[in-house]
Design an enzyme around this catalytic site. Sequence first.
Site, PDB file in Angstrom:
ATOM      1  N   ASN A  47       0.833  -1.188   0.000  1.00 31.32           N
ATOM      2  CA  ASN A  47       0.000   0.000   0.000  1.00 31.32           C
ATOM      3  C   ASN A  47       0.878   1.251   0.000  1.00 31.32           C
ATOM      4  O   ASN A  47       1.972   1.277   0.562  1.00 31.32           O
ATOM      5  CB  ASN A  47      -1.008  -0.006   1.153  1.00 31.32           C
ATOM      6  CG  ASN A  47      -0.424  -0.183   2.537  1.00 31.32           C
ATOM      7  OD1 ASN A  47       0.561  -0.890   2.724  1.00 31.32           O
ATOM      8  ND2 ASN A  47      -1.049   0.428   3.522  1.00 31.32           N
ATOM      9  N   VAL A  48       0.378   2.256  -0.689  1.00 30.03           N
ATOM     10  CA  VAL A  48       1.081   3.532  -0.842  1.00 30.03           C
ATOM     11  C   VAL A  48       0.077   4.625  -0.527  1.00 30.03           C
ATOM     12  O   VAL A  48      -0.877   4.833  -1.276  1.00 30.03           O
ATOM     13  CB  VAL A  48       1.631   3.706  -2.278  1.00 30.03           C
ATOM     14  CG1 VAL A  48       2.331   5.050  -2.421  1.00 30.03           C
ATOM     15  CG2 VAL A  48       2.570   2.561  -2.644  1.00 30.03           C
ATOM     16  N   GLU A  49       0.285   5.306   0.591  1.00 29.77           N
ATOM     17  CA  GLU A  49      -0.636   6.361   0.997  1.00 29.77           C
ATOM     18  C   GLU A  49      -0.268   7.695   0.367  1.00 29.77           C
ATOM     19  O   GLU A  49       0.838   7.880  -0.146  1.00 29.77           O
ATOM     20  CB  GLU A  49      -0.609   6.514   2.520  1.00 29.77           C
ATOM     21  CG  GLU A  49      -1.163   5.323   3.250  1.00 29.77           C
ATOM     22  CD  GLU A  49      -1.141   5.473   4.755  1.00 29.77           C
ATOM     23  OE1 GLU A  49      -1.799   4.656   5.408  1.00 29.77           O
ATOM     24  OE2 GLU A  49      -0.472   6.383   5.298  1.00 29.77           O
ATOM     25  N   ASN A  50      -1.227   8.598   0.447  1.00 27.89           N
ATOM     26  CA  ASN A  50      -1.053   9.962  -0.018  1.00 27.89           C
ATOM     27  C   ASN A  50      -1.790  10.829   0.982  1.00 27.89           C
ATOM     28  O   ASN A  50      -2.814  10.427   1.521  1.00 27.89           O
ATOM     29  CB  ASN A  50      -1.655  10.092  -1.422  1.00 27.89           C
ATOM     30  CG  ASN A  50      -1.391  11.425  -2.043  1.00 27.89           C
ATOM     31  OD1 ASN A  50      -1.882  12.442  -1.589  1.00 27.89           O
ATOM     32  ND2 ASN A  50      -0.602  11.403  -3.098  1.00 27.89           N
ATOM     33  N   VAL A  51      -1.293  12.020   1.221  1.00 27.56           N
ATOM     34  CA  VAL A  51      -1.949  12.894   2.183  1.00 27.56           C
ATOM     35  C   VAL A  51      -3.403  13.155   1.781  1.00 27.56           C
ATOM     36  O   VAL A  51      -4.258  13.352   2.634  1.00 27.56           O
ATOM     37  CB  VAL A  51      -1.157  14.207   2.395  1.00 27.56           C
ATOM     38  CG1 VAL A  51      -1.223  15.086   1.154  1.00 27.56           C
ATOM     39  CG2 VAL A  51      -1.636  14.932   3.642  1.00 27.56           C
ATOM     40  N   ALA A  52      -3.715  13.122   0.499  1.00 28.06           N
ATOM     41  CA  ALA A  52      -5.098  13.171   0.026  1.00 28.06           C
ATOM     42  C   ALA A  52      -5.577  11.720   0.009  1.00 28.06           C
ATOM     43  O   ALA A  52      -5.407  11.004  -0.969  1.00 28.06           O
ATOM     44  CB  ALA A  52      -5.176  13.803  -1.357  1.00 28.06           C
ATOM     45  N   GLU A  60      -3.104  -4.869  -2.965  1.00 22.54           N
ATOM     46  CA  GLU A  60      -3.638  -5.758  -3.988  1.00 22.54           C
ATOM     47  C   GLU A  60      -3.664  -5.075  -5.354  1.00 22.54           C
ATOM     48  O   GLU A  60      -3.315  -5.678  -6.365  1.00 22.54           O
ATOM     49  CB  GLU A  60      -5.058  -6.222  -3.619  1.00 22.54           C
ATOM     50  CG  GLU A  60      -5.144  -6.971  -2.309  1.00 22.54           C
ATOM     51  CD  GLU A  60      -5.393  -6.066  -1.098  1.00 22.54           C
ATOM     52  OE1 GLU A  60      -5.917  -6.586  -0.101  1.00 22.54           O
ATOM     53  OE2 GLU A  60      -5.060  -4.863  -1.136  1.00 22.54           O
ATOM     54  N   CYS A  94     -10.805  -3.661  -4.117  1.00 25.46           N
ATOM     55  CA  CYS A  94      -9.811  -4.694  -4.442  1.00 25.46           C
ATOM     56  C   CYS A  94     -10.469  -6.051  -4.636  1.00 25.46           C
ATOM     57  O   CYS A  94      -9.991  -6.874  -5.419  1.00 25.46           O
ATOM     58  CB  CYS A  94      -8.721  -4.746  -3.382  1.00 25.46           C
ATOM     59  SG  CYS A  94      -7.586  -3.346  -3.534  1.00 25.46           S
TER      60      CYS A  94
END
Length: 138
Positions: A47-52, A60, A94
């Site tokens: 998983n790759v988060e973003n501030v938005a 997945e 997913c």
Amino acid sequence: MSNPLSGFAELAAAARAVRENAYVPYSHFKVGAALRAPSGAVYVGCNVENVAYPEGTCAEAGAIAALVAAGETEIVAAYVIADSAHPVPPCGGCRQKLFEFARGDVEVTMATVDGGQETVTVADLLPGAFGSAHMDRT
């Protein structure tokens, strides 16, 4: 593949390893996923988060993108691992993505970093899934 258990162990190890690369500065909730294609190749994602928040990517989805980028379009096994008290199922989006590339009888193993795990089929994860047959207007 002659020994299905060695294949399962390979998926588990790949998911566990890629989980460490997750970019999660906001939730601190790392997830890793490993998918096997019919060729035997294993594709991974984290998983790759973003501030938005809505702009992040699930593990997945990342693994599926790697599978497709490599020219493959079928999943024959999936393994997802997270640091949780209980095995964490894929999110709704997913589940639909897995259904796009896997038959209903394909097993998805959900695991915890402490060794807990549960295995279900894609059909169990998404009963009544929306599929390509729904696009047929005849």
